[in-house]
Write an enzyme that holds these catalytic residues in place. Structure first.
Site, mmCIF file in Angstrom:
data_model
loop_
_atom_site.group_PDB
_atom_site.id
_atom_site.type_symbol
_atom_site.label_atom_id
_atom_site.label_comp_id
_atom_site.label_asym_id
_atom_site.label_seq_id
_atom_site.Cartn_x
_atom_site.Cartn_y
_atom_site.Cartn_z
ATOM 1 N N GLY A 5 -37.368 -55.264 70.626
ATOM 2 C CA GLY A 5 -35.993 -54.792 70.556
ATOM 3 C C GLY A 5 -35.958 -53.318 70.873
ATOM 4 O O GLY A 5 -36.965 -52.611 70.702
ATOM 5 N N GLN B 124 -32.800 -44.798 71.112
ATOM 6 C CA GLN B 124 -34.261 -44.664 71.228
ATOM 7 C C GLN B 124 -34.698 -44.162 72.601
ATOM 8 O O GLN B 124 -35.864 -43.812 72.781
ATOM 9 C CB GLN B 124 -34.949 -46.005 70.928
ATOM 10 C CG GLN B 124 -34.817 -46.412 69.468
ATOM 11 C CD GLN B 124 -35.534 -47.723 69.204
ATOM 12 O OE1 GLN B 124 -34.987 -48.779 69.454
ATOM 13 N NE2 GLN B 124 -36.765 -47.659 68.725
ATOM 14 N N CYS C 96 -41.683 -49.458 64.193
ATOM 15 C CA CYS C 96 -40.614 -48.996 65.080
ATOM 16 C C CYS C 96 -41.227 -48.216 66.236
ATOM 17 O O CYS C 96 -42.119 -47.391 66.020
ATOM 18 C CB CYS C 96 -39.658 -48.105 64.285
ATOM 19 S SG CYS C 96 -38.330 -47.404 65.258
ATOM 20 N N LEU C 97 -40.736 -48.472 67.439
ATOM 21 C CA LEU C 97 -41.243 -47.754 68.614
ATOM 22 C C LEU C 97 -41.016 -46.242 68.495
ATOM 23 O O LEU C 97 -41.732 -45.465 69.116
ATOM 24 C CB LEU C 97 -40.560 -48.271 69.889
ATOM 25 C CG LEU C 97 -40.927 -49.705 70.305
ATOM 26 C CD1 LEU C 97 -39.948 -50.220 71.344
ATOM 27 C CD2 LEU C 97 -42.350 -49.763 70.844
ATOM 28 N N HIS D 288 -32.359 -54.136 62.283
ATOM 29 C CA HIS D 288 -33.087 -52.896 62.563
ATOM 30 C C HIS D 288 -32.434 -52.149 63.739
ATOM 31 O O HIS D 288 -32.218 -50.934 63.668
ATOM 32 C CB HIS D 288 -34.552 -53.255 62.871
ATOM 33 C CG HIS D 288 -35.432 -52.111 63.245
ATOM 34 N ND1 HIS D 288 -36.506 -51.713 62.474
ATOM 35 C CD2 HIS D 288 -35.439 -51.278 64.321
ATOM 36 C CE1 HIS D 288 -37.109 -50.681 63.051
ATOM 37 N NE2 HIS D 288 -36.491 -50.411 64.183
ATOM 38 N N GLU D 289 -32.098 -52.884 64.808
ATOM 39 C CA GLU D 289 -31.522 -52.230 65.995
ATOM 40 C C GLU D 289 -30.122 -51.681 65.707
ATOM 41 O O GLU D 289 -29.775 -50.594 66.170
ATOM 42 C CB GLU D 289 -31.463 -53.197 67.183
ATOM 43 C CG GLU D 289 -32.805 -53.691 67.692
ATOM 44 C CD GLU D 289 -33.826 -52.608 67.956
ATOM 45 O OE1 GLU D 289 -33.458 -51.436 68.182
ATOM 46 O OE2 GLU D 289 -35.028 -52.920 67.910
ATOM 47 N N HIS E 33 -30.260 -48.467 64.080
ATOM 48 C CA HIS E 33 -30.499 -47.349 65.011
ATOM 49 C C HIS E 33 -29.180 -46.781 65.548
ATOM 50 O O HIS E 33 -29.065 -45.575 65.771
ATOM 51 C CB HIS E 33 -31.337 -47.810 66.211
ATOM 52 C CG HIS E 33 -32.825 -47.729 65.997
ATOM 53 N ND1 HIS E 33 -33.479 -46.552 65.691
ATOM 54 C CD2 HIS E 33 -33.796 -48.678 66.077
ATOM 55 C CE1 HIS E 33 -34.786 -46.802 65.577
ATOM 56 N NE2 HIS E 33 -35.000 -48.077 65.797
#
Ligand code: ZN
Length: 174
Positions: A46, A51, A104-105, A146-147, A150
């Site tokens: 995702g 991000q 997380c990225l 989660h997304e 963000h």
């Protein structure tokens, strides 16, 4: 399409609230294609526009729940489904929650235990601006929660009951 740079902590853009998308123009299509390519390249399951440093309410998710395989059976290859959502919102969430370990990225050095709703309803728009609704559960529901966090400048570390440095890099970063 192009792979964009993934923003990591302590970049303050990750703590800001993203804007509602109002124009479904060429730039939005480029952003969406770039998000898909960047997520696949990372690799992740995702990615949210903040991000890559863009404060617009756009997320992409690509994930397939692992299939349970009986003993002696060949595993079935599942092709992960791609979701693109613009201005996504969480509707009804199940009262049932699950604790899972997330990475997380944008926070490459930490993972943590986060409690999330087991299933959620999501509404939003597709890349052409048409309304869409989804009901997702299990890990897919976690990825969406989660997304969408963000887009509101919330990182998993703020929700985690505990965080630590993983011994090995996580495979399913979001
Ligand atoms: Zn993330």
């Amino acid at each position: 399409m192009a792979v964009r740079n993934i923003v990591t902590l302590p970049d303050p853009v990750l703590r800001r609230k993203a804007r509602t998308v109002t124009k479904f123009d060429k730039n939005l299509q480029i952003l969406i294609d770039d998000l898909i390519e960047t997520m696949r390249e990372a690799p992740g399951v995702g990615l949210a526009a903040p991000q890559v440093g863009v404060l617009e309410r756009v997320i992409v998710v690509q994930y397939a729940e692992p299939q349970e395989v009986e003993e002696g059976q060949e595993p079935i290859e599942v092709i992960p489904k791609l979701y693109v959502l613009v201005n996504p919102e969480i509707g009804k969430a199940s009262p049932e929650t699950v604790i899972g370990v997330e990475g997380c990225l944008s926070i490459p050095t930490l993972i943590g235990e986060v409690e999330r709703a087991y299933s959620v309803r999501i509404k939003g728009l597709n890349r052409r601006g048409q309304p869409m609704k989804l009901k997702v559960e299990r890990w897919l529901a976690r990825i969406f929660q989660h997304e969408i966090d963000h887009l509101n400048g919330i990182l998993f570390t703020e929700r985690a009951t505990q965080v630590w440095q993983p011994e090995e890099p996580s495979e399913e970063l979001i």
